[in-house]
Write an enzyme that holds these catalytic residues in place. Structure first.
Site, short mmCIF file in Angstrom:
data_model
loop_
_atom_site.label_atom_id
_atom_site.label_comp_id
_atom_site.label_asym_id
_atom_site.label_seq_id
_atom_site.Cartn_x
_atom_site.Cartn_y
_atom_site.Cartn_z
N GLN A 180 30.26 40.77 35.23
CA GLN A 180 31.40 40.32 36.04
C GLN A 180 31.79 41.39 37.04
O GLN A 180 31.73 42.57 36.76
CB GLN A 180 32.59 40.08 35.10
CG GLN A 180 33.86 39.68 35.79
CD GLN A 180 35.00 39.35 34.84
OE1 GLN A 180 35.96 40.09 34.75
NE2 GLN A 180 34.89 38.24 34.10
N ASP A 187 35.56 36.55 28.82
CA ASP A 187 36.33 37.07 29.96
C ASP A 187 37.54 37.87 29.49
O ASP A 187 38.22 38.49 30.28
CB ASP A 187 36.79 35.88 30.83
CG ASP A 187 37.41 36.34 32.15
OD1 ASP A 187 37.01 37.42 32.65
OD2 ASP A 187 38.29 35.64 32.68
N SER A 219 39.23 38.66 38.00
CA SER A 219 37.78 38.53 38.04
C SER A 219 37.37 37.70 39.26
O SER A 219 38.00 36.70 39.59
CB SER A 219 37.26 37.92 36.75
OG SER A 219 38.23 37.14 36.11
C1 LIG Z 1 42.70 36.86 45.61
C2 LIG Z 1 41.23 36.55 45.72
C3 LIG Z 1 40.46 37.50 44.85
C4 LIG Z 1 40.81 36.69 47.18
O1 LIG Z 1 41.42 37.78 47.75
P1 LIG Z 1 41.78 37.78 49.29
O2 LIG Z 1 40.62 37.34 50.09
O3 LIG Z 1 42.34 39.11 49.54
O4 LIG Z 1 42.85 36.60 49.32
P2 LIG Z 1 44.16 36.49 50.15
O5 LIG Z 1 44.67 35.12 49.84
O6 LIG Z 1 43.94 36.87 51.54
O7 LIG Z 1 45.13 37.55 49.45
C5 LIG Z 1 45.57 37.38 48.13
C6 LIG Z 1 46.66 38.42 47.88
O8 LIG Z 1 46.11 39.75 47.96
C7 LIG Z 1 46.77 40.48 49.00
N1 LIG Z 1 45.78 41.32 49.65
C8 LIG Z 1 44.69 40.91 50.30
N2 LIG Z 1 43.98 41.97 50.74
C9 LIG Z 1 44.69 43.06 50.36
C10 LIG Z 1 44.51 44.45 50.52
N3 LIG Z 1 43.43 44.93 51.14
N4 LIG Z 1 45.42 45.28 50.00
C11 LIG Z 1 46.50 44.82 49.33
N5 LIG Z 1 46.73 43.50 49.14
C12 LIG Z 1 45.84 42.65 49.67
C13 LIG Z 1 47.30 39.42 49.94
O9 LIG Z 1 48.38 39.90 50.67
C14 LIG Z 1 47.75 38.36 48.95
O10 LIG Z 1 48.96 38.76 48.32
P3 LIG Z 1 50.14 37.70 48.09
O11 LIG Z 1 50.51 37.20 49.43
O12 LIG Z 1 51.20 38.50 47.39
O13 LIG Z 1 49.55 36.60 47.24
C15 LIG Z 1 40.93 35.08 45.40
O14 LIG Z 1 39.57 34.87 45.50
C16 LIG Z 1 41.38 34.74 44.03
O15 LIG Z 1 42.55 34.76 43.69
N6 LIG Z 1 40.42 34.35 43.20
C17 LIG Z 1 40.71 33.94 41.85
C18 LIG Z 1 40.67 35.13 40.91
C19 LIG Z 1 41.03 34.66 39.55
O16 LIG Z 1 42.01 33.95 39.39
N7 LIG Z 1 40.21 35.04 38.52
C20 LIG Z 1 40.39 34.56 37.20
C21 LIG Z 1 41.65 35.09 36.58
S1 LIG Z 1 41.57 36.81 36.23
C22 LIG Z 1 41.34 36.84 34.54
O17 LIG Z 1 41.36 35.85 33.94
C23 LIG Z 1 41.10 38.17 33.90
C24 LIG Z 1 41.46 38.17 32.44
C25 LIG Z 1 42.90 38.43 32.16
C26 LIG Z 1 43.23 38.31 30.67
C27 LIG Z 1 42.98 39.56 29.89
O18 LIG Z 1 41.86 40.03 29.77
O19 LIG Z 1 43.93 40.11 29.32
#
Ligand SMILES: CC(C)(COP(=O)(O)OP(=O)(O)OC[C@H]1O[C@@H](n2cnc3c(N)ncnc32)[C@H](O)[C@@H]1OP(=O)(O)O)[C@@H](O)C(=O)NCCC(=O)NCCSC(=O)CCCCC(=O)O
Length: 339
Positions: free
Chosen positions: A324, A253, A274
């Site tokens: 992914q 990842d 992701s």
């Molecule tokens: C956030 C996920 C993906 C679900 O999204 P959503 O259904 O939009 O959740 P909400 O709780 O409604 O909103 C979250 C956040 O986003 C804002 N939002 C929503 N829609 C929009 C839009 N159309 N435009 C702009 N902003 C929007 C909303 O306002 C909220 O903002 P906040 O209030 O400021 O929080 C959810 O499913 C999720 O978080 N899933 C987990 C994802 C995750 O954690 N994946 C693993 C980690 S990522 C990773 O590890 C990658 C590697 C990194 C390391 C590296 O490679 O360097």
């Protein structure tokens, strides 16, 4: 069937820099390997001593803790997937090996509390066994994962793509070495210096050597492809195939989703995470030895991006494939880059 691959690897801000069951031996059980606690001068990998060493709370219920947390302050997806696979593997017998997993990240992981892993023994068959794992924090799922295990079954059907031809890891620099070179540039902006120093201070338990390090000052659009050598930091040892799969799930990842951003240097990710992660294990490998990670993004659109990857053993054997989709909310870079 052959495919020649080529690609580029960029260092971008968020992505590139940077037990009973008998089915998974705990690190302590590997006494012979412990005697080799030093490997190429490295200590035993923190991935096996800590990150993937789950605490058993009850039957099919485990607790995992964190080691490295990305700057986003949400748990690293690879850690949750790796720990979920450890939990799943603990309830399958020794002669079964993970061949695939499919996960959804449904909520951001909270780095302030541990994660609970609840395993459901979905099905035990003659050849295949399926486990469903729910990763839970604050009483709610953050990841749902299904992992399937298979008995070794030889077959005359056997083919694979060909590994891309790239320089060996010994001829390439690590991300940390590249950062030191960037830091030595005399006209480096203070903000960039701070950012790079923060990256150096990260204790990521993975070593990375990009095949095509980016030009620090010239941010050009690139094909959505990258290649880098990757291995777990420290010693793990051979023999524990299941553990190497869990480490590979962790590793896979890292820097993966960033592949989808390579064609867009004029945009930066305001929010990226992701959404799901799938993996297929094809052959045995050692995750503490260099493997080539070949990543490409066939598609991006609608604030999402799809990435696909292949993990190659350095002898050219295809070890694993990954896929992914991630959410990518970007905004234009307003100022010209003054790195
Ligand atoms: C956030 C996920 C993906 C679900 O999204 P959503 O259904 O939009 O959740 P909400 O709780 O409604 O909103 C979250 C956040 O986003 C804002 N939002 C929503 N829609 C929009 C839009 N159309 N435009 C702009 N902003 C929007 C909303 O306002 C909220 O903002 P906040 O209030 O400021 O929080 C959810 O499913 C999720 O978080 N899933 C987990 C994802 C995750 O954690 N994946 C693993 C980690 S990522 C990773 O590890 C990658 C590697 C990194 C390391 C590296 O490679 O360097």
């Amino acid at each position: 069937m052959e495919e020649k691959g080529d690609g580029s690897s960029g260092l971008t801000n968020n992505c590139d820099l940077p037990e009973d069951s008998g089915s998974l031996k705990s690190p302590d059980e590997e006494s012979s390997e412990n005697s080799a606690a030093q490997y190429n001068g490295d200590l035993k990998s923190v991935l096996v001593t800590s990150v993937l060493n789950l605490e058993e709370l009850d039957v099919d219920l485990y607790r995992g803790t964190h080691h490295w947390v990305p700057r986003s302050q949400r748990l690293f997806g690879g850690q949750i997937v790796g720990q979920a696979l450890v939990a799943a593997a603990k309830s399958v017998s020794d002669n079964l090996y993970a061949h695939s997993l499919h996960c959804y990240f449904v909520r951001a992981g909270d780095p302030k509390v541990p994660v609970l892993y609840q395993v459901d023994r979905t099905r035990d068959g003659r050849s295949f066994t399926v486990r469903s794992v729910k990763a839970i924090q604050h009483g709610q799922p953050i990841l749902i994962c299904q992992a399937s295990f298979h008995k070794l079954q030889p077959s005359p059907l056997q083919h694979q793509f060909t590994m891309p031809v790239v320089p060996p890891p010994e001829d390439l620099l690590t991300v940390e070495e590249l950062i030191h070179i960037y830091l030595s540039k005399p006209d480096l902006a203070e903000k960039s210096k701070q950012g790079l120093n923060k990256l150096l201070a990260n204790e990521v338990p993975i070593e990375i050597k990009p095949v095509h390090p980016p030009h620090f000052y010239r941010l050009a659009a690139a094909d959505p492809k990258k290649l880098f050598w990757v291995r777990a930091r420290g010693y793990i040892g051979e023999g524990n195939i299941k553990l190497h799969c869990c480490v590979a799930a962790y590793v896979s990842d890292f820097a993966f989703l960033g592949t989808a951003l390579l064609p867009y240097p004029n945009y930066r990710a305001q929010f990226s995470a992701s959404l799901d992660h799938a993996m297929w294990f094809h052959n045995t490998f050692r995750s503490d030895e260099w493997m080539l990670y070949e990543c490409e993004s066939p598609w991006a659109g609608g604030s999402r991006g799809l990435v696909q990857g292949r993990l190659w053993r350095r002898d050219g054997v295809l070890a694993a494939s990954c896929s992914q989709e991630g959410v990518l909310r970007v905004k234009p870079v307003t100022e010209p880059s003054k790195l």
